[in-house]
Design a protein around this motif. Structure first.
Motif, PDB file in Angstrom:
ATOM      1  N   SER A 209       0.816  -1.210   0.000  1.00  0.00           N
ATOM      2  CA  SER A 209       0.000   0.000   0.000  1.00  0.00           C
ATOM      3  C   SER A 209       0.852   1.264   0.000  1.00  0.00           C
ATOM      4  CB  SER A 209      -0.950   0.004   1.195  1.00  0.00           C
ATOM      5  OG  SER A 209      -0.233  -0.092   2.409  1.00  0.00           O
ATOM      6  N   GLU A 210       2.006   1.219   0.646  1.00  0.00           N
ATOM      7  CA  GLU A 210       2.886   2.390   0.649  1.00  0.00           C
ATOM      8  C   GLU A 210       3.466   2.641  -0.741  1.00  0.00           C
ATOM      9  OE1 GLU A 210       4.875   5.735   1.464  1.00  0.00           O
ATOM     10  OE2 GLU A 210       3.313   4.772   2.671  1.00  0.00           O
ATOM     11  N   ALA A 211       3.739   1.544  -1.475  1.00  0.00           N
ATOM     12  CA  ALA A 211       4.238   1.683  -2.846  1.00  0.00           C
ATOM     13  C   ALA A 211       3.174   2.302  -3.741  1.00  0.00           C
ATOM     14  CB  ALA A 211       4.670   0.325  -3.389  1.00  0.00           C
ATOM     15  N   VAL A 212       1.909   1.944  -3.514  1.00  0.00           N
ATOM     16  CA  VAL A 212       0.813   2.549  -4.281  1.00  0.00           C
ATOM     17  C   VAL A 212       0.760   4.050  -3.989  1.00  0.00           C
ATOM     18  CG1 VAL A 212      -1.673   2.575  -4.693  1.00  0.00           C
ATOM     19  CG2 VAL A 212      -0.507   0.402  -4.273  1.00  0.00           C
ATOM     20  N   SER A 213       0.885   4.428  -2.727  1.00  0.00           N
ATOM     21  CA  SER A 213       0.884   5.844  -2.353  1.00  0.00           C
ATOM     22  C   SER A 213       2.035   6.583  -3.026  1.00  0.00           C
ATOM     23  CB  SER A 213       0.989   6.000  -0.831  1.00  0.00           C
ATOM     24  OG  SER A 213      -0.174   5.544  -0.194  1.00  0.00           O
ATOM     25  N   ARG A 214       3.222   5.965  -3.023  1.00  0.00           N
ATOM     26  CA  ARG A 214       4.384   6.615  -3.649  1.00  0.00           C
ATOM     27  C   ARG A 214       4.156   6.824  -5.137  1.00  0.00           C
ATOM     28  NH1 ARG A 214       7.541   3.104  -0.394  1.00  0.00           N
ATOM     29  NH2 ARG A 214       7.830   1.711  -2.183  1.00  0.00           N
ATOM     30  N   LEU A 215       3.544   5.827  -5.780  1.00  0.00           N
ATOM     31  CA  LEU A 215       3.286   5.908  -7.209  1.00  0.00           C
ATOM     32  C   LEU A 215       2.463   7.147  -7.555  1.00  0.00           C
ATOM     33  CD1 LEU A 215       3.372   4.463 -10.034  1.00  0.00           C
ATOM     34  CD2 LEU A 215       1.222   3.366  -9.383  1.00  0.00           C
ATOM     35  N   PHE A 216       1.427   7.409  -6.746  1.00  0.00           N
ATOM     36  CA  PHE A 216       0.557   8.540  -7.049  1.00  0.00           C
ATOM     37  C   PHE A 216       1.059   9.857  -6.468  1.00  0.00           C
ATOM     38  CE2 PHE A 216      -2.211   4.885  -7.800  1.00  0.00           C
ATOM     39  CZ  PHE A 216      -2.591   5.189  -9.106  1.00  0.00           C
ATOM     40  N   ARG A 217       1.792   9.803  -5.385  1.00  0.00           N
ATOM     41  CA  ARG A 217       2.390  11.036  -4.855  1.00  0.00           C
ATOM     42  C   ARG A 217       3.388  11.609  -5.860  1.00  0.00           C
ATOM     43  NH1 ARG A 217       3.343   8.310   0.138  1.00  0.00           N
ATOM     44  NH2 ARG A 217       5.599   8.514  -0.239  1.00  0.00           N
ATOM     45  N   LYS A 218       4.099  10.714  -6.540  1.00  0.00           N
ATOM     46  CA  LYS A 218       5.077  11.152  -7.532  1.00  0.00           C
ATOM     47  C   LYS A 218       4.405  11.888  -8.683  1.00  0.00           C
ATOM     48  CE  LYS A 218       8.836   9.360 -10.422  1.00  0.00           C
ATOM     49  NZ  LYS A 218       9.590   8.129 -10.827  1.00  0.00           N
ATOM     50  N   ARG A 219       3.215  11.408  -9.075  1.00  0.00           N
ATOM     51  CA  ARG A 219       2.499  12.031 -10.183  1.00  0.00           C
ATOM     52  C   ARG A 219       1.697  13.257  -9.750  1.00  0.00           C
ATOM     53  NH1 ARG A 219       3.348   6.861 -11.498  1.00  0.00           N
ATOM     54  NH2 ARG A 219       3.352   6.207 -13.681  1.00  0.00           N
ATOM     55  N   MET A 220       1.393  13.333  -8.468  1.00  0.00           N
ATOM     56  CA  MET A 220       0.590  14.442  -7.942  1.00  0.00           C
ATOM     57  C   MET A 220       1.380  15.150  -6.842  1.00  0.00           C
ATOM     58  SD  MET A 220      -2.263  14.279  -9.684  1.00  0.00           S
ATOM     59  CE  MET A 220      -3.453  15.199  -8.722  1.00  0.00           C
ATOM     60  N   SER A 221       2.557  15.646  -7.196  1.00  0.00           N
ATOM     61  CA  SER A 221       3.472  16.216  -6.217  1.00  0.00           C
ATOM     62  C   SER A 221       2.919  17.462  -5.530  1.00  0.00           C
ATOM     63  CB  SER A 221       4.810  16.545  -6.882  1.00  0.00           C
ATOM     64  OG  SER A 221       4.624  17.437  -7.981  1.00  0.00           O
ATOM     65  N   HIS A 222       1.920  18.099  -6.139  1.00  0.00           N
ATOM     66  CA  HIS A 222       1.352  19.304  -5.527  1.00  0.00           C
ATOM     67  C   HIS A 222       0.345  18.973  -4.418  1.00  0.00           C
ATOM     68  CE1 HIS A 222      -1.571  18.051  -8.545  1.00  0.00           C
ATOM     69  NE2 HIS A 222      -2.486  18.759  -7.913  1.00  0.00           N
ATOM     70  N   VAL A 223      -0.036  17.699  -4.309  1.00  0.00           N
ATOM     71  CA  VAL A 223      -0.986  17.290  -3.277  1.00  0.00           C
ATOM     72  C   VAL A 223      -0.208  16.898  -2.018  1.00  0.00           C
ATOM     73  CG1 VAL A 223      -2.819  15.681  -2.659  1.00  0.00           C
ATOM     74  CG2 VAL A 223      -2.608  16.468  -5.028  1.00  0.00           C
ATOM     75  N   PRO A 224      -0.514  17.474  -0.867  1.00  0.00           N
ATOM     76  CA  PRO A 224       0.197  17.140   0.373  1.00  0.00           C
ATOM     77  C   PRO A 224       0.161  15.644   0.680  1.00  0.00           C
ATOM     78  CG  PRO A 224      -1.121  19.104   0.690  1.00  0.00           C
ATOM     79  CD  PRO A 224      -1.510  18.545  -0.652  1.00  0.00           C
ATOM     80  N   ARG A 225       1.241  15.164   1.250  1.00  0.00           N
ATOM     81  CA  ARG A 225       1.408  13.746   1.554  1.00  0.00           C
ATOM     82  C   ARG A 225       0.258  13.190   2.411  1.00  0.00           C
ATOM     83  NH1 ARG A 225       6.406  10.765   2.117  1.00  0.00           N
ATOM     84  NH2 ARG A 225       6.085   8.847   3.310  1.00  0.00           N
ATOM     85  N   LYS A 226      -0.288  14.025   3.282  1.00  0.00           N
ATOM     86  CA  LYS A 226      -1.318  13.560   4.205  1.00  0.00           C
ATOM     87  C   LYS A 226      -2.608  13.137   3.508  1.00  0.00           C
ATOM     88  CE  LYS A 226      -3.253  18.158   5.250  1.00  0.00           C
ATOM     89  NZ  LYS A 226      -3.533  19.135   6.328  1.00  0.00           N
ATOM     90  N   TYR A 227      -2.739  13.473   2.211  1.00  0.00           N
ATOM     91  CA  TYR A 227      -3.954  13.115   1.470  1.00  0.00           C
ATOM     92  C   TYR A 227      -3.803  11.804   0.696  1.00  0.00           C
ATOM     93  CZ  TYR A 227      -5.623  17.785   2.615  1.00  0.00           C
ATOM     94  OH  TYR A 227      -6.025  18.913   3.290  1.00  0.00           O
ATOM     95  N   PHE A 228      -2.806  11.024   1.062  1.00  0.00           N
ATOM     96  CA  PHE A 228      -2.609   9.714   0.438  1.00  0.00           C
ATOM     97  C   PHE A 228      -2.527   8.634   1.515  1.00  0.00           C
ATOM     98  CE2 PHE A 228      -0.790  12.742  -2.543  1.00  0.00           C
ATOM     99  CZ  PHE A 228      -1.220  12.281  -3.781  1.00  0.00           C
ATOM    100  N   ASN A 229      -3.389   7.672   1.455  1.00  0.00           N
ATOM    101  CA  ASN A 229      -3.319   6.505   2.344  1.00  0.00           C
ATOM    102  C   ASN A 229      -4.157   5.388   1.743  1.00  0.00           C
ATOM    103  OD1 ASN A 229      -2.705   4.944   4.665  1.00  0.00           O
ATOM    104  ND2 ASN A 229      -4.740   5.404   5.471  1.00  0.00           N
ATOM    105  N   PHE A 230      -3.517   4.508   0.991  1.00  0.00           N
ATOM    106  CA  PHE A 230      -4.243   3.450   0.294  1.00  0.00           C
ATOM    107  C   PHE A 230      -4.358   2.198   1.140  1.00  0.00           C
ATOM    108  CE2 PHE A 230      -2.947   6.200  -3.188  1.00  0.00           C
ATOM    109  CZ  PHE A 230      -4.101   6.229  -3.960  1.00  0.00           C
TER     110      PHE A 230
END
Length: 225
Positions: free
Chosen positions: A132-153
């Motif tokens: 699940s953390e790898a999934v979060s990293r995948l999308f955080r990389k593409r959506m770098s303007h979105v704060p990290r706290k808005y990702f938790n798969f």
């Protein structure tokens, strides 16, 4: 007979004829694409629901598709035994599953098609485990303007209400809502490039070419396991 009744009768007749033509077209389509299917695979199409999925797959240019029914104790088998039963693939790395994950920190204000959505259909090998953390990293990389706290798969346990399919039956084909597909890069690297995954029923598996699967669903490929 009134003019209105006559018109309704004519329309009903035309609709009936159109339905017959559609049935004939579907039958020709099935015959064309299933010419080299095994008898066991063809028998799966006696289920009208699977037949509809099959036709949809062909319409999506997933011409490599095949479907195969499995015994009730299939999930108690080893991966090697499952592979041997299904056939067409050299080892268990080609046996895959579709998992629905939910971003529990999803915020609609950042919504972006494909790259920031609430649900994703992740396809991984049975021999691996979703990270699940790898999934979060995948999308955080593409959506770098979105704060990290808005990702938790996290795994979505209510997958049936989301997709229309129960666990072990989930397939990207004809889900009840549009959900982006994410495919493990380990699957894309398989040789030969074919996999078995869920086929819409718990006792049905779907065989398909990986490149066709990626193209048909505009799938995102990444390291998610």
């Amino acid at each position: 007979m009134t003019v209105q009744t006559s018109r309704l009768s004519t329309i009903a007749k035309q609709l009936s004829q159109a339905a017959i033509r559609l049935d004939n077209i579907e039958s020709l389509l099935i015959q064309h694409y299933t010419a080299d299917w095994s008898d066991e695979e063809k028998a799966t199409l006696e289920d009208s629901f699977v037949r509809e999925l099959c036709i949809l797959a062909f319409m999506l240019q997933l011409s490599s598709s095949r479907f195969r029914s499995t015994p009730s104790d299939y999930y108690s088998w080893s991966l090697d035994k499952r592979k041997s039963y299904l056939g067409r693939v050299p080892n268990e790395n080609h046996l895959c599953k579709s998992l629905i994950v939910q971003n529990t920190k999803y915020d609609e204000k950042f919504a972006t098609p494909f790259y920031y959505e609430k649900y994703y259909c992740c396809i991984i090998q049975y021999s691996s485990k979703l990270n699940s953390e790898a999934v979060s990293r995948l999308f955080r990389k593409r959506m770098s303007h979105v704060p990290r706290k808005y990702f938790n798969f996290q795994f979505a346990y209510d997958c049936e209400s989301i997709t229309g399919y129960p666990f072990n039956a989930v397939t990207p084909l004809a889900m009840k809502r549009r959900i982006p597909v994410v495919i493990s890069n380990a699957i894309v690297d398989l040789d030969p490039p074919f996999i078995w995954l869920g086929g819409g029923r718990e006792d049905v598996k779907w065989f398909v070419n990986v490149a066709q699967l990626v193209d048909a669903f505009s799938a995102i490929v990444g390291a998610i396991d």
